[in-house]
Design an enzyme around this catalytic site. Structure first.
Site, PDB file in Angstrom:
ATOM      1  CB  SER A 131       1.625   0.408   2.289  1.00  0.00           C
ATOM      2  OG  SER A 131       1.697   1.409   1.912  1.00  0.00           O
ATOM      3  NE  ARG A 242       8.200  -2.837  -4.550  1.00  0.00           N
ATOM      4  CZ  ARG A 242       7.849  -3.628  -3.504  1.00  0.00           C
ATOM      5  NH1 ARG A 242       8.930  -4.507  -3.122  1.00  0.00           N
ATOM      6  NH2 ARG A 242       6.468  -3.679  -3.067  1.00  0.00           N
ATOM      7  CD  GLN A 335      15.516  27.229  -7.263  1.00  0.00           C
ATOM      8  OE1 GLN A 335      14.373  26.638  -7.448  1.00  0.00           O
ATOM      9  NE2 GLN A 335      15.859  28.331  -6.988  1.00  0.00           N
ATOM     10  CB  ILE A 336      18.984  25.181 -13.764  1.00  0.00           C
ATOM     11  CG1 ILE A 336      20.057  24.438 -12.333  1.00  0.00           C
ATOM     12  CG2 ILE A 336      19.792  25.149 -14.771  1.00  0.00           C
ATOM     13  CD1 ILE A 336      20.806  22.963 -12.933  1.00  0.00           C
ATOM     14  CD  GLU A 362       5.995  -1.471 -10.351  1.00  0.00           C
ATOM     15  OE1 GLU A 362       6.507  -2.445  -9.900  1.00  0.00           O
ATOM     16  OE2 GLU A 362       5.596  -1.324 -11.717  1.00  0.00           O
ATOM     17  N   GLY A 363       5.010   0.103  -4.611  1.00  0.00           N
ATOM     18  CA  GLY A 363       5.360   0.186  -3.472  1.00  0.00           C
ATOM     19  C   GLY A 363       5.831   1.408  -2.976  1.00  0.00           C
TER      20      GLY A 363
HETATM   21  N1  CAA Z   1       8.947 -12.801  -1.980  1.00  0.00           N
HETATM   22  C1  CAA Z   1       8.418 -13.951  -1.560  1.00  0.00           C
HETATM   23  N2  CAA Z   1       7.797 -14.204  -0.326  1.00  0.00           N
HETATM   24  C2  CAA Z   1       7.741 -13.013   0.398  1.00  0.00           C
HETATM   25  C3  CAA Z   1       8.138 -11.981   0.178  1.00  0.00           C
HETATM   26  C4  CAA Z   1       8.842 -11.616  -1.281  1.00  0.00           C
HETATM   27  N3  CAA Z   1       9.393 -10.534  -1.395  1.00  0.00           N
HETATM   28  N4  CAA Z   1       7.755 -10.855   1.265  1.00  0.00           N
HETATM   29  C5  CAA Z   1       7.101 -11.683   2.002  1.00  0.00           C
HETATM   30  N5  CAA Z   1       6.927 -12.597   1.719  1.00  0.00           N
HETATM   31  C6  CAA Z   1       6.202 -14.157   2.224  1.00  0.00           C
HETATM   32  C7  CAA Z   1       6.704 -14.132   3.701  1.00  0.00           C
HETATM   33  O1  CAA Z   1       7.704 -14.923   3.855  1.00  0.00           O
HETATM   34  C8  CAA Z   1       5.531 -14.627   4.423  1.00  0.00           C
HETATM   35  O2  CAA Z   1       5.480 -16.122   4.200  1.00  0.00           O
HETATM   36  P1  CAA Z   1       5.075 -17.129   5.249  1.00  0.00           P
HETATM   37  O3  CAA Z   1       3.896 -16.776   6.208  1.00  0.00           O
HETATM   38  O4  CAA Z   1       5.046 -18.380   4.750  1.00  0.00           O
HETATM   39  O5  CAA Z   1       6.338 -17.009   6.094  1.00  0.00           O
HETATM   40  C9  CAA Z   1       4.400 -13.922   3.883  1.00  0.00           C
HETATM   41  O6  CAA Z   1       4.573 -13.597   2.469  1.00  0.00           O
HETATM   42  C10 CAA Z   1       3.716 -12.687   4.628  1.00  0.00           C
HETATM   43  O7  CAA Z   1       4.966 -11.688   4.652  1.00  0.00           O
HETATM   44  P2  CAA Z   1       4.981 -10.634   5.603  1.00  0.00           P
HETATM   45  O8  CAA Z   1       4.729 -11.222   7.067  1.00  0.00           O
HETATM   46  O9  CAA Z   1       6.164 -10.168   5.722  1.00  0.00           O
HETATM   47  O10 CAA Z   1       3.892  -9.846   5.047  1.00  0.00           O
HETATM   48  P3  CAA Z   1       3.468  -8.187   5.421  1.00  0.00           P
HETATM   49  O11 CAA Z   1       1.886  -8.335   5.425  1.00  0.00           O
HETATM   50  O12 CAA Z   1       4.381  -7.813   6.608  1.00  0.00           O
HETATM   51  O13 CAA Z   1       3.618  -7.480   4.194  1.00  0.00           O
HETATM   52  C11 CAA Z   1       5.107  -5.803   2.739  1.00  0.00           C
HETATM   53  C12 CAA Z   1       4.868  -7.183   3.506  1.00  0.00           C
HETATM   54  C13 CAA Z   1       6.355  -5.670   2.176  1.00  0.00           C
HETATM   55  C14 CAA Z   1       4.677  -4.635   3.442  1.00  0.00           C
HETATM   56  C15 CAA Z   1       4.015  -5.845   1.553  1.00  0.00           C
HETATM   57  O14 CAA Z   1       2.679  -5.967   2.093  1.00  0.00           O
HETATM   58  C16 CAA Z   1       4.440  -4.820   0.345  1.00  0.00           C
HETATM   59  O15 CAA Z   1       4.910  -5.046  -0.380  1.00  0.00           O
HETATM   60  N6  CAA Z   1       3.410  -3.971   0.365  1.00  0.00           N
HETATM   61  C17 CAA Z   1       3.455  -3.108  -0.593  1.00  0.00           C
HETATM   62  C18 CAA Z   1       2.348  -3.426  -1.928  1.00  0.00           C
HETATM   63  C19 CAA Z   1       2.898  -2.672  -3.111  1.00  0.00           C
HETATM   64  O16 CAA Z   1       4.038  -2.653  -3.539  1.00  0.00           O
HETATM   65  N7  CAA Z   1       1.787  -2.221  -3.956  1.00  0.00           N
HETATM   66  C20 CAA Z   1       2.127  -1.676  -5.199  1.00  0.00           C
HETATM   67  C21 CAA Z   1       0.889  -2.246  -6.097  1.00  0.00           C
HETATM   68  S1  CAA Z   1       1.388  -2.248  -7.911  1.00  0.00           S
HETATM   69  C22 CAA Z   1       1.070  -0.566  -8.421  1.00  0.00           C
HETATM   70  O17 CAA Z   1       1.717   0.257  -7.701  1.00  0.00           O
HETATM   71  C23 CAA Z   1       0.030  -0.553  -9.171  1.00  0.00           C
HETATM   72  C24 CAA Z   1       0.521   0.150 -10.663  1.00  0.00           C
HETATM   73  O18 CAA Z   1      -0.275   0.018 -11.626  1.00  0.00           O
HETATM   74  C25 CAA Z   1       2.057   0.517 -11.016  1.00  0.00           C
END
Ligand code: CAA
Length: 378
Positions: A131, A242, A335-336, A362-363
């Site tokens: 995450s 997603r 269940q059904i 994917e999160g």
């Molecule tokens: N689009 C563009 N930029 C973004 C963004 C987005 N959606 N989200 C954040 N940013 C930018 C922010 O603007 C910030 O930029 P600046 O510093 O320049 O202002 C920078 O990125 C950091 O943003 P945050 O401080 O918000 O970042 P964070 O560390 O707090 O994390 C989070 C945010 C949403 C929790 C993120 O870490 C996240 O999405 N985590 C989940 C990861 C995930 O989905 N993993 C799945 C992997 S794929 C998979 O599942 C494998 C498979 O094979 C299927």
């Protein structure tokens, strides 16, 4: 505002539906039990044009949009969410190249995937962080004109089998997201190896791997975007991908509902088909409410992507809502079916095992709620 599919979309949906009935449903249970990826399905999907459909025309592909991709995703997941993940995780690997790559890079990396059946992969998560994606430990160090990658990635769909993997790494562990870089690693890069993760609860027809990078060298030309762009490329990718997870979830829920309707009409209790009891009818009605609502949400999110409009908020809502709705539909489907729902002879137990992952990958759905609430509070 128009809710009808155009002729091409109807044909695409029918193609994916026919493909699912002919090539996926008959083998889904067997490959789930064998925990094996059915490569012949990947080849057949390639032959009919259902593999990697988002590759743009300038790279030799079909250039389909997100809405069309989701129409395919709902149909494939109806047949098997594991096989869905094989095909759609390839789109997850392609998306960062479309988002962060130059036209030259798109041609170099993606054209080969239009010439023969092949997959892409996306490597972000690690054994110790999922995450908190910015806290990655895999390192990339520049040595002359080459990046040298070291570290381990975890839970990677198509990992090791994919022709190309987009790997996210840090150039400075103290630098946070501003030190991240996205690098395209070919399958045969020396030092790149993988271990298959076995005994998954569901989606067992998809290959999930741990990836190991030991001094893996890739040329600087394999870097997507600039230094420090890696994290943002990953976030923008997930904002898009997603949505097909939501579409796939609707496909699972639809399967749960249709199997349940069939069973409820056949199965008798107290002298009549169980479909005549309100206790069953209400469960079926709840499934229909969820499916129709979820489909509208994923289609809206996909439409926003295709219009070039912001979509992260809608994508997170679609992913969280549809995966939880489908989990509930699969659960009620069991269940059904009563005792028969609990064994592999009927398809509903597999739906529940498969859909659980949609709430995690994917999160996680908790992260979706972080994304949704940040949008409300910013
Ligand atoms: N689009 C563009 N930029 C973004 C963004 C987005 N959606 N989200 C954040 N940013 C930018 C922010 O603007 C910030 O930029 P600046 O510093 O320049 O202002 C920078 O990125 C950091 O943003 P945050 O401080 O918000 O970042 P964070 O560390 O707090 O994390 C989070 C945010 C949403 C929790 C993120 O870490 C996240 O999405 N985590 C989940 C990861 C995930 O989905 N993993 C799945 C992997 S794929 C998979 O599942 C494998 C498979 O094979 C299927």
């Amino acid at each position: 505002m128009d809710f009808t599919l155009n002729d091409e979309q109807r044909q695409l949906q029918q193609l994916a539906r026919d493909f699912t009935r002919k090539e996926i449903i008959p083998i889904a249970s067997e490959y789930d039990q064998k925990e094996e990826l059915p490569w012949q399905v990947v080849e057949k999907a390639f032959e009919v044009g259902l593999l990697n459909p988002s590759i743009p025309e300038h790279a030799g592909g079909l250039g389909l949009g997100m809405f069309d991709e989701c129409l395919i995703g709902e149909e494939i997941a109806y047949g098997c969410m594991g096989i869905y993940t094989v095909l759609m995780a390839s789109e997850l690997g392609i998306a960062p190249i479309l988002i962060g790559g130059t036209e030259e890079q798109q041609k170099r990396f993606l054209t080969p995937l239009t010439e023969k059946a092949g997959l892409a992969a996306f490597a972000l998560s690690e054994p110790n962080n999922g995450s908190d994606a910015a806290a990655m430990g895999t390192t990339a160090v520049l040595d002359g004109d080459e990046w040298v990658i070291n570290g381990t990635k975890m839970w990677i769909s198509n990992g090791g089998l994919a022709e190309i993997t987009v790997v996210f790494a840090t150039t400075d562990k103290q630098g946070g997201h501003k030190a991240t870089v996205a690098l395209v690693v070919p399958k045969d890069a020396p030092g790149f190896s993988y271990n298959k993760i076995k005994h998954k609860l569901g989606q067992r027809a998809s290959l999930t791997s741990e990836l190991v990078f030991e001094n893996v060298r890739v040329p600087k030309e394999n870097q997507l975007g600039g230094l420090g762009d890696g994290f943002k490329i990953a976030m923008k990718t997930l904002d898009k991908t997603r949505i097909p997870v939501a579409a796939g979830s609707v496909g699972i829920a639809r399967r749960a509902m249709e199997e349940s309707v069939k069973y409820a009409k056949d199965r008798e209790a107290f002298g009549k088909p169980i479909a005549q009891f309100q206790a069953i009818q209400f469960k079926l009605a709840e499934m229909a409410i969820g499916i129709e609502t979820g489909r509208l949400m994923y289609q809206k999110a996909a439409w926003l992507v295709d219009q070039g409009q912001p979509h992260g908020f809608e994508s997170a809502i679609a992913k969280a809502y549809c995966s939880e709705m489908a989990f509930s539909a699969a659960n009620e489907g069991i269940q059904i079916h009563g005792g028969y729902g609990y064994v592999a002879e009927y398809p509903v137990e597999k739906l529940l095992r498969d859909v659980k992952l949609n709430m995690i990958y994917e999160g996680t759905n908790e992260i979706q709620r972080v994304v949704i609430s940040r949008n409300l509070l910013k």
